[in-house]
Design a protein around this motif. Structure first.
Motif, PDB file in Angstrom:
ATOM      1  N   HIS A 279      -6.250   0.170   5.951  1.00 53.23           N
ATOM      2  CA  HIS A 279      -5.568  -0.943   6.616  1.00 53.23           C
ATOM      3  C   HIS A 279      -5.890  -0.842   8.094  1.00 53.23           C
ATOM      4  CE1 HIS A 279      -2.227  -3.328   8.288  1.00 53.23           C
ATOM      5  NE2 HIS A 279      -2.173  -3.905   7.126  1.00 53.23           N
ATOM      6  N   SER A 280      -5.900  -1.973   8.769  1.00 52.78           N
ATOM      7  CA  SER A 280      -6.342  -1.980  10.166  1.00 52.78           C
ATOM      8  C   SER A 280      -5.446  -1.169  11.084  1.00 52.78           C
ATOM      9  CB  SER A 280      -6.412  -3.422  10.676  1.00 52.78           C
ATOM     10  OG  SER A 280      -5.141  -4.043  10.560  1.00 52.78           O
ATOM     11  N   CYS A 281      -4.182  -0.920  10.694  1.00 51.36           N
ATOM     12  CA  CYS A 281      -3.274  -0.249  11.631  1.00 51.36           C
ATOM     13  C   CYS A 281      -3.227   1.262  11.442  1.00 51.36           C
ATOM     14  CB  CYS A 281      -1.864  -0.836  11.517  1.00 51.36           C
ATOM     15  SG  CYS A 281      -0.973  -0.326  10.051  1.00 51.36           S
ATOM     16  N   VAL A 282      -3.845   1.810  10.399  1.00 57.10           N
ATOM     17  CA  VAL A 282      -3.828   3.267  10.255  1.00 57.10           C
ATOM     18  C   VAL A 282      -4.882   3.872  11.170  1.00 57.10           C
ATOM     19  CG1 VAL A 282      -2.975   3.164   7.884  1.00 57.10           C
ATOM     20  CG2 VAL A 282      -5.430   3.285   8.277  1.00 57.10           C
ATOM     21  N   THR A 283      -4.833   5.172  11.352  1.00 58.13           N
ATOM     22  CA  THR A 283      -5.704   5.814  12.341  1.00 58.13           C
ATOM     23  C   THR A 283      -7.170   5.748  11.921  1.00 58.13           C
ATOM     24  OG1 THR A 283      -5.565   7.991  11.309  1.00 58.13           O
ATOM     25  CG2 THR A 283      -3.865   7.429  12.907  1.00 58.13           C
ATOM     26  N   LEU A 284      -8.042   5.929  12.910  1.00 58.54           N
ATOM     27  CA  LEU A 284      -9.485   5.883  12.666  1.00 58.54           C
ATOM     28  C   LEU A 284      -9.894   6.961  11.676  1.00 58.54           C
ATOM     29  CD1 LEU A 284     -12.105   4.473  13.511  1.00 58.54           C
ATOM     30  CD2 LEU A 284     -12.343   6.153  15.331  1.00 58.54           C
ATOM     31  N   GLU A 285      -9.299   8.157  11.797  1.00 59.66           N
ATOM     32  CA  GLU A 285      -9.636   9.248  10.877  1.00 59.66           C
ATOM     33  C   GLU A 285      -9.263   8.871   9.441  1.00 59.66           C
ATOM     34  OE1 GLU A 285      -9.504  10.639  14.866  1.00 59.66           O
ATOM     35  OE2 GLU A 285      -7.944   9.663  13.699  1.00 59.66           O
ATOM     36  N   GLU A 286      -8.084   8.261   9.275  1.00 61.30           N
ATOM     37  CA  GLU A 286      -7.660   7.864   7.929  1.00 61.30           C
ATOM     38  C   GLU A 286      -8.551   6.766   7.373  1.00 61.30           C
ATOM     39  OE1 GLU A 286      -2.868   8.688   7.957  1.00 61.30           O
ATOM     40  OE2 GLU A 286      -3.621   7.041   9.157  1.00 61.30           O
ATOM     41  N   GLN A 287      -8.989   5.852   8.246  1.00 59.00           N
ATOM     42  CA  GLN A 287      -9.907   4.810   7.795  1.00 59.00           C
ATOM     43  C   GLN A 287     -11.251   5.401   7.384  1.00 59.00           C
ATOM     44  OE1 GLN A 287     -10.132   2.024  11.027  1.00 59.00           O
ATOM     45  NE2 GLN A 287      -8.184   1.051  10.537  1.00 59.00           N
ATOM     46  N   SER A 288     -11.719   6.354   8.179  1.00 60.26           N
ATOM     47  CA  SER A 288     -13.042   6.940   7.918  1.00 60.26           C
ATOM     48  C   SER A 288     -13.065   7.754   6.628  1.00 60.26           C
ATOM     49  CB  SER A 288     -13.453   7.827   9.089  1.00 60.26           C
ATOM     50  OG  SER A 288     -13.486   7.090  10.285  1.00 60.26           O
ATOM     51  N   ASN A 289     -11.895   8.212   6.187  1.00 57.72           N
ATOM     52  CA  ASN A 289     -11.844   9.029   4.970  1.00 57.72           C
ATOM     53  C   ASN A 289     -12.371   8.294   3.740  1.00 57.72           C
ATOM     54  OD1 ASN A 289     -10.799  11.282   6.211  1.00 57.72           O
ATOM     55  ND2 ASN A 289      -8.673  10.750   5.814  1.00 57.72           N
TER      56      ASN A 289
ATOM     57  N   TYR B 296      -6.452   7.235  -0.508  1.00 61.37           N
ATOM     58  CA  TYR B 296      -6.637   6.880   0.901  1.00 61.37           C
ATOM     59  C   TYR B 296      -6.157   5.449   1.149  1.00 61.37           C
ATOM     60  CZ  TYR B 296      -9.872  10.864   0.890  1.00 61.37           C
ATOM     61  OH  TYR B 296     -10.427  12.105   0.765  1.00 61.37           O
ATOM     62  N   PRO B 297      -5.309   5.251   2.166  1.00 61.53           N
ATOM     63  CA  PRO B 297      -4.963   3.869   2.552  1.00 61.53           C
ATOM     64  C   PRO B 297      -6.054   3.290   3.450  1.00 61.53           C
ATOM     65  CG  PRO B 297      -3.771   5.422   3.927  1.00 61.53           C
ATOM     66  CD  PRO B 297      -4.589   6.252   2.960  1.00 61.53           C
TER      67      PRO B 297
ATOM     68  N   ILE C  78       0.848  -1.206   0.000  1.00 63.21           N
ATOM     69  CA  ILE C  78       0.000   0.000   0.000  1.00 63.21           C
ATOM     70  C   ILE C  78       0.877   1.248   0.000  1.00 63.21           C
ATOM     71  CG2 ILE C  78      -1.570   1.359   1.458  1.00 63.21           C
ATOM     72  CD1 ILE C  78      -2.980  -1.215   2.210  1.00 63.21           C
ATOM     73  N   SER C  79       1.929   1.249   0.826  1.00 67.05           N
ATOM     74  CA  SER C  79       2.825   2.407   0.902  1.00 67.05           C
ATOM     75  C   SER C  79       3.500   2.668  -0.435  1.00 67.05           C
ATOM     76  CB  SER C  79       3.883   2.184   1.992  1.00 67.05           C
ATOM     77  OG  SER C  79       3.277   2.044   3.250  1.00 67.05           O
TER      78      SER C  79
END
Length: 1282
Positions: A327-337, A324-325, A306-307
């Protein structure tokens, strides 16, 4: 297989006392003339609502619609999958609340969407069971149903069981099917089981559940239903010739990999979608000016991929993409994007692992790009460690991925494999988990189920595991203490009965080692902390790592770990910090809580889930008489540290045998590599370009995220970056050093914009370039000076401060035991200080010309003195209207108002500072001090202060290292005798003798020569040449500074940062000792810099879990904890928690030289029981028979407490037993006289059991019952020749 059923058969299957009103089967007509059966209609899809209506279940349209909207919103935000992003079915964490209602309910497992307003089980959402008496349909996870069935040993609680997504073939799913199949043939024959999946192998499951009839087997019935999504067009690499203009390397089934060209294909595809959409719009005559750009979902196997893909897309200029990435380890805000609508005119591109395959649905996806790869968790055959391996995804998974498109419009799926490769090599289905994952939890459930032995029962699974895997699992459970060992008996070695620990583990929805952590936490009186750790490690890591901001995440975790160097303790501290803020009412508003989480890099949603699981586990263990002790309202400082140490011991016990230690650091080489710089504050860089000092501001800015840079020393192609150290802090590696080395580990590029050397040399105007090109230069970032220096190893620059080797001093500030500041009180120094004070007070003092900041040297009043005279001082930190300052001529500190700080005159700035920093030599904290303090205990600090405060001290200089005087400290006793302070601290068990470092010993040898010389010869450098070099440097800086017009012409990559004191770990078990060990980059111990390389003993590192790389050549450590640096602790903990040991004796038979730890040796087979986990240790301290006896006494006390748990003793009795165990542990570790250091002697037959003559062995076990039912057997003693 499609079966034609009568309406009566249908009614029998799907109804509870109600008639069938409408059921349709694909391609078949219902039998005509059946009662209540409507006329046949053309085949169509049977919706969830129609099927439930057909079953006669109550439907309320408005409520149902409202509920399904809310449920789908929750599901869309359910992003917490495991590291390789498999959907995890979490075992029920509130099963105790699932009481049977008056009327039977129907469980449905693994449902993706719920379309009815009926009661459900919500542990995927909130860990709660909200069923009531009125419940007719109960939603639950696979684990919940499995636990209910195993406890009841019957299906009679239900009339129908719907099991969804059976194609996923998790270990839990296969075992559930095995149990249900067995119960359907015994005591639950009337229950109806419906297996559901969109991609099921019907024949395999129908045959598995076939029922015996008179003439053979009758396969289960099969129902087929079809839906009608939007059309999805599929493309393969062969179809992309218009996009791919270069040759792609061939793909091979045995080499699953993404080559660089395939990333380029994906980028080209995303670019081509604009043209595709314009063409479609023209064909549809779409007159919309700004047509919506469809979102792209790219399936990649892991975070690294992904990176890389993110970098490829980010490097494309002028592209209107929002990437937008996911993945389970990125922040909640990044996931929500990923759920946000893109900016008008922009295209949303989501880079995801298989978390988006089924766990997450993004509705506006129009294009799916699938690399057809995944990462699968398997058990490495040699090591039995779990390994996350890159492999080709199955066609079943790829079909699931394709279905992510075409949900709101026509979709497109691009599979980046050739069509022939897809047809011939991509597997139809993935390998079932039961054939590739650990079987420990399943075997425990089998023992609890009591329906036969593990091997016999697992042989009836849909995909039976290998017999060897089952046998090895049983040995591992014996090693864990969950099954009785039977080592000393003729019992079946491949079976055993559940111990108390085994019965607890079978009831807890956590990993087996985490369950043992909970039980040992109860034994040692730290249950609350262990419940927090177990809950946190069972769920997704709540420490957020912002995408491509790993340094920030690492810094945050270091902060929460404190000095413990433990990921587990970092979890406890972070969780308790969140709890404390909530209890104080600081996080009442969700926005405040989210902001707290953002600033501390913590997932608030995940930490809430941990809290829920913690409370659930707390309730569950209460059934086993394990309760969290009420903490005293005020715990003294030493008790807090003692509790932390005991928790570290429990961690070591729970995760045995995941033990590692470190290789030795060659001090002589490390000192030379670092050019004599302080390893606690300095890192090294390589590949510095010529005239590197011209770019010092660039270099300083690169390290801004690590800490405050004090100076940069340039030496040819090397540079040494030194960070500022607070003089009031103890001697330890600065966090800035760890963060710098972490940058190198993360491969963060250090780029400098530089000029070509030829362009620089043109400005030298005839000066020999070589003399300036590799000039040794020191940049003082605080004074903002760039000057040439003569770096000579061992040069005692402060020798003038040491007139002789014995000094009379006064202590002004104690930093910690043996570390203090002071100044000389001889006549000569007193005159210097008086002259300095007079000069300061003679000056007309001016206000500061700049804002006060840390590191600034100024004049400040000493607030505790009556005369309020000014003294030279350095600002340590600024807080509000005050500054903490350090008086550089006396060594003490004070808090001063900012308005009272004055500018220091230039004539006083360059004079040497008179304060001296001291460290007592040849001394380290005792085990007692380390256990009861961060480094020194509070009582040790108080005792040291009482010995030195208010006294005139004599110090004998041993060495001078990094401007710190290593000394012996003496004071006069009442009877006028000189007393060595170190001897007093050692005699009172606060300290013990230690070796001095290599640098200190080298300095000691130089000082001896210096003090022997009657006439000291001062080395003087040629002033003219030094001034000439300084002028040349100034000229070059003026010509090539950053703000000049001539911009740098090219970039240079600097290598590093490095620390030659960084050490690597290696395994201690037989299977791991010759494999590389890699600590997961999120761990606080992913960077280990040895701060005491002179210590001759080994230090223990414990990992909560281990995995292997794809080739099995590297062991990956996760959630690590570094044990305190106590001599002999590694051997003590290994012997304390090993199932069995065999002591090694020297040839004379007088001393123990080491120990072999493991499950032991089988008399029947004449071989080790679990040889891969055996640990061979050589002792580096002296152990005797009394130490082994103490270990046995402690193991007996542990067994006794667990027996009391079984008989449900009162809480007061339990607390007494816990305190008894804690005291015995501390007595074992903290001896009044430290164990003697010895030179390790390697045993000539390592890993060989049964090497001791039976006549020299004493077996302390009283009876077989004690050996079998306790958690720990008593070790056999070996009689020594005294």
């Amino acid at each position: 297989m499609l079966r034609q059923l009568t309406a009566e058969q249908i009614r029998e299957w799907f109804t509870i006392g109600k008639a069938v009103t409408a059921v349709e089967f694909l391609g078949e007509e219902a039998q005509a003339g059946a009662p209540c059966n409507p006329p046949w209609r053309p085949p169509g899809p049977l919706t969830a609502r129609e099927s439930l209506t057909a079953a006669g279940l109550p439907i309320t349209k408005s409520v149902g619609t409202e509920y399904v909207k809310k449920y789908r919103q929750v599901k869309e935000q359910k992003l917490d999958a495991v590291g390789n992003d498999h959907l995890v079915y979490k075992p029920d964490t509130s099963l105790s609340q699932c009481e049977s209602s008056d009327r039977t309910s129907i469980p449905i497992t693994n449902c993706k969407y719920m379309d009815t307003p009926i009661a459900k089980h919500k542990e995927e959402v909130s860990l709660e069971n909200i069923s009531t008496k009125e419940t007719r349909l109960l939603y639950m996870t696979t684990g919940v149903l499995l636990e209910k069935v195993v406890c009841a040993k019957s299906l009679a609680e239900f009339t129908h069981i719907f099991i969804d997504e059976v194609h996923e073939r998790t270990e839990e799913m296969d075992f559930l099917l095995l149990v249900i199949r067995k119960l359907l043939r015994t005591n639950s024959q009337s229950v109806k089981v419906i297996l559901m999946s969109a991609s099921i192998n019907c024949k395999e499951f129908a045959d598995y559940f076939a029922l015996p009839v008179y003439n053979g087997l009758n396969p289960a019935c099969v129902f087929k239903l079809e839906g009608k999504p939007y059309a999805i067009e599929e493309y393969y690499l062969d179809d992309l010739k218009h996009t791919v203009h270069f040759k792609l390397p061939p793909q091979r089934i045995e080499e699953p990999v993404i080559v660089r060209e395939l990333y380029e294909v994906a980028v080209a595809l995303i670019q081509s979608f604009d043209e595709l959409e314009m063409k479609c719009n023209r064909e549809e005559r779409n007159l919309s000016v700004t047509s919506e750009r469809g979102s792209v979902l790219v399936f990649l196997p892991g975070l690294n991929e992904i990176s890389y893909m993110h970098s490829c897309l980010s490097n494309m200029c002028n592209k209107r993409w929002q990437v937008y990435p996911l993945h389970s380890c990125v922040t909640l805000e990044e996931q929500s994007n990923v759920f946000l609508a893109p900016v008008p005119g922009y295209r949303k591109v989501i880079l995801s692992t298989n978390i988006a395959e089924s766990s997450v649905t993004v509705p506006d996806v129009k294009y799916v790009i699938d690399f057809c790869l995944t990462k699968t968790l398997v058990c490495d055959e040699e090591t039995n460690y779990q390994s996350l391996r890159l492999c080709w995804a199955s066609k079943t998974s790829c079909h699931q991925r394709r279905g992510r498109a075409g949900r709101v419009s026509k979709g497109y799926c691009y599979r980046l494999v050739h069509k022939d490769f897809w047809t011939d090599f991509i597997p139809e289905e993935s390998i079932p988990e039961m054939l590739r994952c650990p079987l420990g939890t399943t075997v425990l459930k089998i023992k609890k189920l009591d329906m036969g032995g593990p091997k016999a029962l697992l042989a009836t699974a849909l995909s039976p595991p290998d017999v060897g895997d089952i046998e090895r699992t049983i040995f591992q459970l014996k090693e864990l203490g969950a099954l009785t060992t039977g080592v000393q008996t003729e019992d079946d070695p491949h079976d055993g009965e559940l111990t108390f620990l085994g019965r607890v583990l079978a009831q807890l929805p956590v990993d087996l080692h985490l369950g043992k952590l909970i039980v040992l936490g109860h034994v040692f009186g730290c249950l609350e902390e262990c419940l927090i750790i177990a809950a946190a490690l069972s769920l997704q890591n709540f420490f957020a790592v912002p995408f491509k901001q790993h340094v920030d995440g690492y810094r945050n975790k270091l902060f929460f770990a404190g000095n413990s160097k433990s990921d587990c303790i970092a979890i406890v501290n972070a969780f308790k910090a969140w709890q404390a803020c909530r209890q104080k009412g600081e996080l009442r508003h969700p926005r405040e809580e989210l902001e707290w989480g953002r600033s501390n890099c913590i997932h608030i949603k995940k930490v809430r889930e941990v809290a829920q699981l913690f409370h659930n586990l707390e309730k569950r263990v209460r059934a086993f008489n394990m309760c969290v002790n009420a903490q005293p309202s005020a715990m003294d400082q030493e008790r807090v540290y003692k509790q932390r140490f005991i928790l570290q011991v429990v961690i070591a016990g729970a995760f045995y045998p995941n033990y590692f230690t470190f290789g030795k650091c060659d001090e002589e080489i490390a000192v030379r590599d670092l050019a004599g710089k302080d390893p606690k504050t300095t890192v090294m860089l390589k590949n510095i370009p010529p005239y590197g000092y011209l770019y010092h501001k660039q270099l300083q800015s690169l390290f801004r995220q690590c800490g405050q840079v004090k100076s940069i020393a340039y030496d040819g192609s090397k540079a040494f970056v030194e960070f500022s150290r607070n003089p009031m802090e103890g001697f330890k590696i600065l966090p800035a050093v760890y963060l710098s080395v972490k940058m190198s580990q993360l491969k963060i590029p250090l780029l400098l914009n530089v000029h070509f050397p030829d362009d620089i040399e043109k400005q030298l105007q005839g000066v020999t370039a070589a003399s300036v090109k590799s000039l040794r230069v020191n940049v003082d970032c605080q004074k903002q000076t760039v000057e040439p220096v003569e770096i000579s190893f061992g040069n005692l620059q402060q020798s003038k401060m040491i007139p002789n080797h014995v000094l009379s001093i006064k202590i002004t500030e104690i930093v910690e035991v043996g570390h203090f500041w002071g100044y000389r009180i001889d006549e000569k120094n007193r005159t210097v200080l008086q002259a300095l004070a007079a000069e300061i007070n003679y000056q007309n003092l001016m206000d500061l010309p700049v804002s006060p900041h840390p590191g600034l040297v100024c004049l400040a009043p000493f607030t505790h003195a009556e005369n309020r005279e000014y003294y030279r001082a350095r600002i340590l930190y600024v807080c509000g209207d005050f500054a903490e300052v350090f008086f550089v001529d006396y060594g003490n500190r004070s808090k001063v108002p900012l308005k009272k700080l004055k500018e220091i005159p230039s004539c006083l700035r360059e004079l040497p500072f008179q304060a001296l920093e001291f460290k007592m030599c040849k001394m380290r904290p005792s085990a007692k001090s380390l256990v009861c303090g961060e480094w020194w205990s509070y009582s040790a600090s108080q005792r040291f202060a009482s010995l030195v405060n208010g006294y005139t001290l004599l110090v004998k200089v041993y060495s001078l290292v990094h401007s710190v005087l290593h000394v012996d400290v003496f004071r006069y006793s009442r009877c006028k005798k000189l007393v060595n302070i170190r001897d007093v601290l050692i005699e009172e068990c606060y300290a013990e003798l230690a070796e001095e470092s290599y640098e200190s010993q080298q300095s000691h040898d130089l000082l001896k020569v210096l003090f022997l010389d009657q006439v000291k010869k001062e080395e003087k450098m040629p002033v003219s040449s030094r001034e000439e070099e300084k002028l040349l440097i100034e000229r070059l800086l003026n010509c090539f500074s950053d703000n000049k017009a001539d911009a740098p012409t090219h970039k240079v990559t600097v290598f590093g940062p490095f620390s030659p004191y960084e050490v690597k770990c290696y395994g201690m078990t037989r299977v791991s000792r010759f494999r590389s060990a890699f600590i997961q980059k999120e761990s606080v111990n992913s960077v280990v810099v040895h701060d005491s390389p002179e210590d001759p003993f080994q230090q223990l590192l414990v990992a909560a879990s281990l995995s292997a790389n794809a080739y099995g050549s590297t062991v990956i450590l996760k959630e690590t904890s570094l044990m305190p640096p106590i001599p002999g602790l590694l051997a003590l903990l290994s012997m304390l928690f090993a199932p069995a040991i065999e002591l090694r004796v020297d040839k004379s038979g007088r001393y123990f030289t080491g120990v072999l730890c493991g499950l032991g040796w089988s008399q029947t087979s004449g071989a080790p029981l679990l040889p891969e986990n055996d640990i061979e240790l050589t002792f580096d301290v002296r152990f005797g028979v009394e130490d082994i006896s103490e270990i046995n006494i402690l193991r007996t006390a542990i067994n006794k407490l667990l027996c009391e748990c079984e008989v449900c003793s009162g809480q007061e009795r339990m607390t007494q037993l816990q305190e008894n165990i804690r005291q015995k542990l501390l007595c074992l570790i903290c001896k009044s006289k430290p164990r003697d250091m010895i030179v390790p002697t390697w045993y000539e037959k390592p890993y060989a059991w049964n090497q001791v003559d039976s006549q020299h062995i004493i077996d302390q076990s009283e009876n077989r019952h004690e050996r079998q039912n306790g958690l720990y057997q008593l070790h056999k003693l070996v009689v020594l020749n005294v």
